[in-house]
Design a protein around this motif. Sequence first.
Motif, PDB file in Angstrom:
ATOM      1  N   VAL A  96       0.868  -1.183   0.000  1.00 53.45           N
ATOM      2  CA  VAL A  96       0.000   0.000   0.000  1.00 53.45           C
ATOM      3  C   VAL A  96       0.899   1.226   0.000  1.00 53.45           C
ATOM      4  O   VAL A  96       1.689   1.436   0.933  1.00 53.45           O
ATOM      5  CB  VAL A  96      -0.938   0.043   1.222  1.00 53.45           C
ATOM      6  CG1 VAL A  96      -1.824   1.297   1.152  1.00 53.45           C
ATOM      7  CG2 VAL A  96      -1.791  -1.208   1.301  1.00 53.45           C
ATOM      8  N   MET A  97       0.778   2.040  -1.050  1.00 52.76           N
ATOM      9  CA  MET A  97       1.579   3.248  -1.195  1.00 52.76           C
ATOM     10  C   MET A  97       0.727   4.465  -0.817  1.00 52.76           C
ATOM     11  O   MET A  97      -0.347   4.665  -1.379  1.00 52.76           O
ATOM     12  CB  MET A  97       2.081   3.374  -2.627  1.00 52.76           C
ATOM     13  CG  MET A  97       2.866   2.161  -3.110  1.00 52.76           C
ATOM     14  SD  MET A  97       3.133   2.177  -4.902  1.00 52.76           S
ATOM     15  CE  MET A  97       4.332   3.513  -5.046  1.00 52.76           C
ATOM     16  N   LEU A  98       1.212   5.254   0.120  1.00 49.53           N
ATOM     17  CA  LEU A  98       0.506   6.449   0.565  1.00 49.53           C
ATOM     18  C   LEU A  98       1.174   7.672  -0.050  1.00 49.53           C
ATOM     19  O   LEU A  98       2.263   8.073   0.377  1.00 49.53           O
ATOM     20  CB  LEU A  98       0.516   6.536   2.097  1.00 49.53           C
ATOM     21  CG  LEU A  98       0.018   5.303   2.852  1.00 49.53           C
ATOM     22  CD1 LEU A  98       0.137   5.508   4.350  1.00 49.53           C
ATOM     23  CD2 LEU A  98      -1.428   4.966   2.470  1.00 49.53           C
ATOM     24  N   ASP A  99       0.554   8.229  -1.074  1.00 49.61           N
ATOM     25  CA  ASP A  99       1.049   9.411  -1.768  1.00 49.61           C
ATOM     26  C   ASP A  99       2.506   9.229  -2.216  1.00 49.61           C
ATOM     27  O   ASP A  99       3.373  10.067  -1.944  1.00 49.61           O
ATOM     28  CB  ASP A  99       0.905  10.655  -0.898  1.00 49.61           C
ATOM     29  CG  ASP A  99       0.315  11.821  -1.699  1.00 49.61           C
ATOM     30  OD1 ASP A  99      -0.891  11.798  -1.999  1.00 49.61           O
ATOM     31  OD2 ASP A  99       1.071  12.744  -2.043  1.00 49.61           O
ATOM     32  N   ASN A 214      -5.167  17.096  -2.320  1.00 50.38           N
ATOM     33  CA  ASN A 214      -4.496  18.388  -2.447  1.00 50.38           C
ATOM     34  C   ASN A 214      -2.981  18.209  -2.407  1.00 50.38           C
ATOM     35  O   ASN A 214      -2.249  19.078  -1.928  1.00 50.38           O
ATOM     36  CB  ASN A 214      -4.953  19.328  -1.312  1.00 50.38           C
ATOM     37  CG  ASN A 214      -4.538  20.764  -1.552  1.00 50.38           C
ATOM     38  OD1 ASN A 214      -4.491  21.231  -2.695  1.00 50.38           O
ATOM     39  ND2 ASN A 214      -4.215  21.476  -0.481  1.00 50.38           N
ATOM     40  N   SER A 215      -2.511  17.093  -2.949  1.00 50.50           N
ATOM     41  CA  SER A 215      -1.094  16.768  -2.918  1.00 50.50           C
ATOM     42  C   SER A 215      -0.364  17.390  -4.100  1.00 50.50           C
ATOM     43  O   SER A 215      -0.636  17.051  -5.258  1.00 50.50           O
ATOM     44  CB  SER A 215      -0.892  15.249  -2.927  1.00 50.50           C
ATOM     45  OG  SER A 215       0.462  14.919  -3.175  1.00 50.50           O
ATOM     46  N   GLU A 216       0.580  18.272  -3.817  1.00 49.14           N
ATOM     47  CA  GLU A 216       1.390  18.876  -4.865  1.00 49.14           C
ATOM     48  C   GLU A 216       2.279  17.823  -5.527  1.00 49.14           C
ATOM     49  O   GLU A 216       2.549  17.889  -6.732  1.00 49.14           O
ATOM     50  CB  GLU A 216       2.248  19.995  -4.280  1.00 49.14           C
ATOM     51  CG  GLU A 216       3.146  20.708  -5.279  1.00 49.14           C
ATOM     52  CD  GLU A 216       2.369  21.405  -6.386  1.00 49.14           C
ATOM     53  OE1 GLU A 216       2.930  21.573  -7.497  1.00 49.14           O
ATOM     54  OE2 GLU A 216       1.204  21.778  -6.142  1.00 49.14           O
ATOM     55  N   MET A 236      -8.749   8.105  -3.180  1.00 51.95           N
ATOM     56  CA  MET A 236      -8.397   9.503  -2.943  1.00 51.95           C
ATOM     57  C   MET A 236      -9.001   9.915  -1.609  1.00 51.95           C
ATOM     58  O   MET A 236     -10.154   9.568  -1.311  1.00 51.95           O
ATOM     59  CB  MET A 236      -8.953  10.381  -4.062  1.00 51.95           C
ATOM     60  CG  MET A 236      -8.532  11.835  -4.000  1.00 51.95           C
ATOM     61  SD  MET A 236      -6.909  12.144  -4.745  1.00 51.95           S
ATOM     62  CE  MET A 236      -7.274  11.925  -6.490  1.00 51.95           C
ATOM     63  N   MET A 237      -8.228  10.636  -0.797  1.00 50.55           N
ATOM     64  CA  MET A 237      -8.771  11.148   0.451  1.00 50.55           C
ATOM     65  C   MET A 237      -8.395  12.613   0.617  1.00 50.55           C
ATOM     66  O   MET A 237      -7.471  13.108  -0.033  1.00 50.55           O
ATOM     67  CB  MET A 237      -8.302  10.329   1.647  1.00 50.55           C
ATOM     68  CG  MET A 237      -6.831  10.451   2.016  1.00 50.55           C
ATOM     69  SD  MET A 237      -6.505   9.734   3.656  1.00 50.55           S
ATOM     70  CE  MET A 237      -7.199  11.029   4.718  1.00 50.55           C
ATOM     71  N   ARG A 238      -9.122  13.288   1.471  1.00 50.40           N
ATOM     72  CA  ARG A 238      -8.894  14.708   1.692  1.00 50.40           C
ATOM     73  C   ARG A 238      -7.545  14.917   2.372  1.00 50.40           C
ATOM     74  O   ARG A 238      -7.202  14.212   3.322  1.00 50.40           O
ATOM     75  CB  ARG A 238     -10.017  15.294   2.549  1.00 50.40           C
ATOM     76  CG  ARG A 238      -9.924  16.797   2.769  1.00 50.40           C
ATOM     77  CD  ARG A 238     -11.277  17.359   3.186  1.00 50.40           C
ATOM     78  NE  ARG A 238     -11.783  16.715   4.383  1.00 50.40           N
ATOM     79  CZ  ARG A 238     -11.514  17.099   5.623  1.00 50.40           C
ATOM     80  NH1 ARG A 238     -10.713  18.145   5.826  1.00 50.40           N
ATOM     81  NH2 ARG A 238     -12.030  16.476   6.659  1.00 50.40           N
ATOM     82  N   GLY A 239      -6.773  15.884   1.869  1.00 46.59           N
ATOM     83  CA  GLY A 239      -5.516  16.198   2.516  1.00 46.59           C
ATOM     84  C   GLY A 239      -4.403  16.455   1.530  1.00 46.59           C
ATOM     85  O   GLY A 239      -4.547  16.277   0.319  1.00 46.59           O
ATOM     86  N   LEU A 242       0.926  15.078   3.076  1.00 43.56           N
ATOM     87  CA  LEU A 242       1.142  14.594   4.440  1.00 43.56           C
ATOM     88  C   LEU A 242      -0.166  14.184   5.114  1.00 43.56           C
ATOM     89  O   LEU A 242      -0.309  14.314   6.333  1.00 43.56           O
ATOM     90  CB  LEU A 242       1.858  15.673   5.262  1.00 43.56           C
ATOM     91  CG  LEU A 242       3.237  16.093   4.740  1.00 43.56           C
ATOM     92  CD1 LEU A 242       3.833  17.167   5.632  1.00 43.56           C
ATOM     93  CD2 LEU A 242       4.177  14.898   4.635  1.00 43.56           C
ATOM     94  N   PHE A 243      -1.106  13.647   4.352  1.00 41.10           N
ATOM     95  CA  PHE A 243      -2.396  13.294   4.945  1.00 41.10           C
ATOM     96  C   PHE A 243      -2.319  12.257   6.072  1.00 41.10           C
ATOM     97  O   PHE A 243      -3.183  12.269   6.960  1.00 41.10           O
ATOM     98  CB  PHE A 243      -3.394  12.841   3.867  1.00 41.10           C
ATOM     99  CG  PHE A 243      -3.042  11.565   3.144  1.00 41.10           C
ATOM    100  CD1 PHE A 243      -3.249  10.329   3.733  1.00 41.10           C
ATOM    101  CD2 PHE A 243      -2.535  11.600   1.857  1.00 41.10           C
ATOM    102  CE1 PHE A 243      -2.937   9.154   3.068  1.00 41.10           C
ATOM    103  CE2 PHE A 243      -2.217  10.430   1.176  1.00 41.10           C
ATOM    104  CZ  PHE A 243      -2.416   9.207   1.792  1.00 41.10           C
ATOM    105  N   PRO A 244      -1.311  11.359   6.136  1.00 39.10           N
ATOM    106  CA  PRO A 244      -1.268  10.465   7.300  1.00 39.10           C
ATOM    107  C   PRO A 244      -1.056  11.219   8.615  1.00 39.10           C
ATOM    108  O   PRO A 244      -1.433  10.728   9.680  1.00 39.10           O
ATOM    109  CB  PRO A 244      -0.074   9.553   6.998  1.00 39.10           C
ATOM    110  CG  PRO A 244       0.039   9.554   5.512  1.00 39.10           C
ATOM    111  CD  PRO A 244      -0.303  10.977   5.127  1.00 39.10           C
ATOM    112  N   MET A 245      -0.442  12.404   8.554  1.00 36.67           N
ATOM    113  CA  MET A 245      -0.282  13.229   9.746  1.00 36.67           C
ATOM    114  C   MET A 245      -1.516  14.106   9.975  1.00 36.67           C
ATOM    115  O   MET A 245      -1.866  14.417  11.110  1.00 36.67           O
ATOM    116  CB  MET A 245       0.945  14.149   9.619  1.00 36.67           C
ATOM    117  CG  MET A 245       2.288  13.438   9.658  1.00 36.67           C
ATOM    118  SD  MET A 245       2.724  12.661   8.088  1.00 36.67           S
ATOM    119  CE  MET A 245       4.506  12.658   8.220  1.00 36.67           C
ATOM    120  N   GLU A 246      -2.173  14.494   8.904  1.00 35.60           N
ATOM    121  CA  GLU A 246      -3.335  15.376   9.007  1.00 35.60           C
ATOM    122  C   GLU A 246      -4.592  14.627   9.445  1.00 35.60           C
ATOM    123  O   GLU A 246      -5.382  15.119  10.246  1.00 35.60           O
ATOM    124  CB  GLU A 246      -3.591  16.046   7.648  1.00 35.60           C
ATOM    125  CG  GLU A 246      -2.452  16.934   7.197  1.00 35.60           C
ATOM    126  CD  GLU A 246      -2.530  17.281   5.715  1.00 35.60           C
ATOM    127  OE1 GLU A 246      -1.722  18.117   5.264  1.00 35.60           O
ATOM    128  OE2 GLU A 246      -3.389  16.726   5.001  1.00 35.60           O
TER     129      GLU A 246
END
Length: 286
Positions: A96-99, A214-216, A236-239, A242-246
């Motif tokens: 599983v790749m997160l961003d 919202n990932s650049e 896709m999720m909101r953030g 760094l959404f795992p921290m948000e």
Amino acid sequence: MTKPKVHFAHANSYPSGTYRQFFEYLGRDFEVQALDMHGHNPEFPVEDGWAKLVEELVAELEARYSEPVILVGHSLGGMLSLMAAARRPDLARCVVMLDSPVVAGWRATVWRLFKGTRLADRYSPARFSAKRRNVWPGHKEAMRHFASKEIFGAWAPGVLQDYLEHGLVEHPEGVQLRFTREAETAIYRTLPHHIGDLVKGQFPVPVAYVAGDNSEENRQAGLEHTRKLVGRNFRMMRGSHLFPMEMPRQAAELTRDLIRQMLGDALHTTPAPGAVPTAEPQRLRA
């Protein structure tokens, strides 16, 4: 019932302790382990294409586990997990790749040409990390410094405290970042340009992807090659990047759901050492 094992790999410059909340939520369903910091072991130096960092992850998997495990990684960690699974699919049940977008096609060609030139830093975070402040008189001053920045202000309550607890070390002038800016910058400057070739054809294990809306980083890399790799295992999720921290709870829940989707009934079956799961489900399209 024994929980399935997850091995996590962190993003560049964020020690694994930063993800304490994400681990706690994910830990409700999985046994989670992680290497504290990648890129700081002289036996596995940062080199072009991250080959030694992949070796470091493979060595960790071999040392920690007697059977294939689920690989989860954020940004740098997601790419290392993908490359480790490609090299040693017998060690991975799925990824599983997160961003961690796949840089391929013309973007990879441009990056290969720019790499090692002055132009490279203009198109990577290295232009910031090379000059990043890394020493403060004390923990309070470090907290004020980071809390004043918009990027950290978006983090869930308590995550910044976890980052500083695990990310600072004593210094003659106060405290400094444990994850050195030299290692951080070297990692950015050596971003692989060969991933497109690595993921051609059928990948040996199932792969999933969670993207921040919202990932650049996703905008810069594009997602067409990532979507082709993971098929229906894309969320896709909101953030931001760094959404795992948000949003650690939501990120952990999406990760859990994707693992369940990829492994199905086999999730709670202990895989035999050397077993390579089928990657067929990931090629389906929603």
